[in-house]
Design a protein around this motif. Sequence first.
Motif, short mmCIF file in Angstrom:
data_model
loop_
_atom_site.label_atom_id
_atom_site.label_comp_id
_atom_site.label_asym_id
_atom_site.label_seq_id
_atom_site.Cartn_x
_atom_site.Cartn_y
_atom_site.Cartn_z
N ASP A 40 -1.26 -0.77 -4.48
CA ASP A 40 -1.91 -1.76 -3.61
C ASP A 40 -2.30 -3.03 -4.36
OD1 ASP A 40 -1.63 -0.39 -1.29
OD2 ASP A 40 -3.68 0.40 -1.22
N ASP A 59 9.69 -2.01 0.83
CA ASP A 59 8.41 -1.41 1.22
C ASP A 59 8.41 -1.07 2.70
OD1 ASP A 59 6.03 -0.61 -0.07
OD2 ASP A 59 4.93 -2.16 1.01
N ARG A 117 0.67 -5.22 -4.75
CA ARG A 117 1.06 -5.69 -3.42
C ARG A 117 0.10 -6.77 -2.94
NH1 ARG A 117 0.85 -1.09 -1.27
NH2 ARG A 117 2.93 -0.44 -1.90
N GLU A 140 8.16 7.03 5.83
CA GLU A 140 6.91 7.78 5.97
C GLU A 140 6.67 8.18 7.43
OE1 GLU A 140 3.55 5.77 4.36
OE2 GLU A 140 4.53 5.40 2.44
N ARG A 185 2.42 8.30 1.08
CA ARG A 185 1.31 7.40 1.38
C ARG A 185 0.47 7.13 0.14
NH1 ARG A 185 -0.62 6.47 6.45
NH2 ARG A 185 -2.77 6.63 5.69
N ARG A 220 10.32 2.05 3.19
CA ARG A 220 9.57 3.24 2.81
C ARG A 220 8.50 3.58 3.85
NH1 ARG A 220 9.22 1.27 -3.48
NH2 ARG A 220 11.33 1.92 -4.04
N GLU A 221 7.93 2.56 4.49
CA GLU A 221 6.98 2.82 5.57
C GLU A 221 7.67 3.51 6.74
OE1 GLU A 221 3.81 0.05 6.75
OE2 GLU A 221 4.64 -1.32 5.27
N ARG A 268 1.39 7.39 -3.02
CA ARG A 268 2.14 6.60 -4.01
C ARG A 268 2.13 5.12 -3.66
NH1 ARG A 268 7.47 10.28 -4.41
NH2 ARG A 268 8.41 8.36 -5.15
N ARG A 269 2.27 4.81 -2.38
CA ARG A 269 2.23 3.41 -1.96
C ARG A 269 0.84 2.83 -2.17
NH1 ARG A 269 2.51 2.13 2.78
NH2 ARG A 269 3.38 0.06 2.53
#
Length: 747
Positions: free
Chosen positions: A231, A99, A234, A106, A224, A102-103, A226-227
């Motif tokens: 939530d 994660d 997460r 982004e 953004r 991926r941030e 998709r993440r």
Amino acid sequence: MSETVLSSPRDAAQAASDTLVFDVSGMHCAACSARVERVLNAKPGIEAHVNLALERADVSVSGGQSADDIKAMIEKTGFGASLRQGSLSERQAQAEQVDEGREREERHSFYLFLFSALLTLPLVAPMVAHWFGAAWHMPPFVQFVLAAVVQVVVGARFYRGAASALSSGAANMDVLVAMGTSSAFLFSLYQIFALGENAVGHLYFEASAAILTLIVFGKWLEGRARRSAADALRALMGLRPREARLVSGDGAGDQMVPIEQVKTGDHVRVLPGEVVPVDGLILEGRSEFDEALLSGESEPVLHEEGEKVISGAVNGEGAVVLDVVALGDDTVLARIIRLVDQAQTGKAKMQNLADRISAVFVPIVIGLALLTFIVWLAMGGGFEAAVVAAVSVLVIACPCALGLATPTALVAGTGAAAKNGVLIRDIDVLEVAGKVTHVVFDKTGTLTEGKPSLVGINMLGASNDEAELVGAVAAVQSGSEHPLAKACVDAAKERGARMPQARGVTAHVGEGVEGTIDGKTVLIGTRAFLDRNGVDLAASEDAFAGMEQEGLSVSAVAMDGALVALLGFRDEVRAESRGAIKALKARGLKTVLLSGDAPETVRRVGEALGLDDVKGGVTPKQKLDYLTDLQQEGHVVAMVGDGLNDAPALAQADVGIAMGSGTDVAIGAAAITLMREDVGLVGAAFEIARHTYRKIWQNLFWAFVYNVIGIPLAALGLLNPAIAGAAMAFSSVSVVSNALLLRRWKA
């Protein structure tokens, strides 16, 4: 929330051992995920589901392939693969690392967009000025320099992706973008060499740069979104504490230790405001606990000594000491995470069509672009117009929206459901839930509290002692999880009755239990159970009827073949049951109550709640037959229950719904689990399932319509390549954004 059990840890571990989970990097569109899935599934003994929205592959292996073999197969398709392994905590740490990666990606995409936009704005400024009647053109060489930087720096990621795809014998969105922008750029460069300064007005550098800029921007927004869809999962994973406050037995005080050092039977202290690190029974203190993320219960729940609290709950104002009963992968929180994860990585049936189209989408688009180019030339449209139309076809086609339509809706919908106390295990019920015609309920623990108490004893043998009888009954039933058995054990403890040792105890699901005490055979259960075992009940019919008329559930007790007592139990109807039934009937659903309890007792409950049909005295087999008959008549049936005897019916139903406080077997057989003891969530489960299913269809519809309308418009020359690129970039963003609307759903 009351004590909640979601699945057997052993079963869950076994299921996990058969499935390998890989985080897959580098997938940009549905063609990418379809290629990985196709390659994996082509190998005998492998069943793979690749989720584009979550960028992961769940691979079931039965043919002897190792994790390294699977990893190599994924990497051969041109993508990166990382195996999640170890305990749930270790896999959580691995997921967090992915994660974070991926941030970072982004942020890189955003900075790349800003860089690209700064170079692209001067290129599109003359076009904007032309719209307002101003005739201003940038020198061709300056346009070339600006566009070249964008093409090389920003376009590099698409060239790499295209090269990787083509090297593995496939094509994806990167191929379309690389071909489209390169065609526009190279054609413009050719025009400069051919026409020199006269090339002004015939250059498309702004199109190639704008396409790349807008697509990078779209990918940033999409990432953004998709993440955000994930939530809920997460947030659940974030509830897992890393440390616990261990109470020392030697008087040395409390000590903060890693959660891995805590063992079952240890004592841990939870201070106000702290997250409960384990599942445990309260030994000291009382406090209110916030369980909103676990059960959807908005109000804090009071727990006192002897009651269970679960990992992930947030302690209120009181300090408590817990006796650890479960930790790590065996906690309720861990099982909730597994169920949500399982639902979010599943694949709905309606995605199959999109997958088949995605597999051939890019080659078809390339063919259409080539055909467009040829037709424009053949019709005398000119080389320049033919190139522009072909480029527009390449850049407007978007396989991303097709690949994201279903998984993003599933992730958002099941996440919203979980936050409100509805765990969807089997995503196929999303389609069926909207078609349900009949909702069948069990009584005890479903429509009633499931906490009956022994309120009446009719001693039929003059020589029997009541306390002795209660102790014997409790002894035979002490190992049972049935609510009536627990009521007997509680009654024996309240009376201080001695519980002798029982031997040869055998439970008969939905009927009763038998055992031996001091050489005497003891039978406890329904009239039918005792009658089948040769007990004469003729003289007790009036006694049975009298207790049932009082609304009591009655169990008969026999010793050595002679009826000795009748036990009367009262189980209060849940406060929310009446409103829940009313709401279901308002939806046009037929409501049915099936119970193994006495017909008169069941009838009273049914009348009080206003159910359409009521049947008492039914066995688990008869429940199953009732559901089967309804299904054969063409009805779609939901079954709501919580007990071991409900499991066959829950499995048979089109939609099985288990109360979270129920048995492991019942929950394992059901497709949906309600985390709160609130039967009103049954209607909420139908609602979120219907909303999620509708979003999937909306997304698929718009994904198909976008391409069906956009590609012909581009082929006809009605779309500027830059506009086509913008439409392509925002098509997937719109699909994901539509799915994210599900996050606002409340039960």
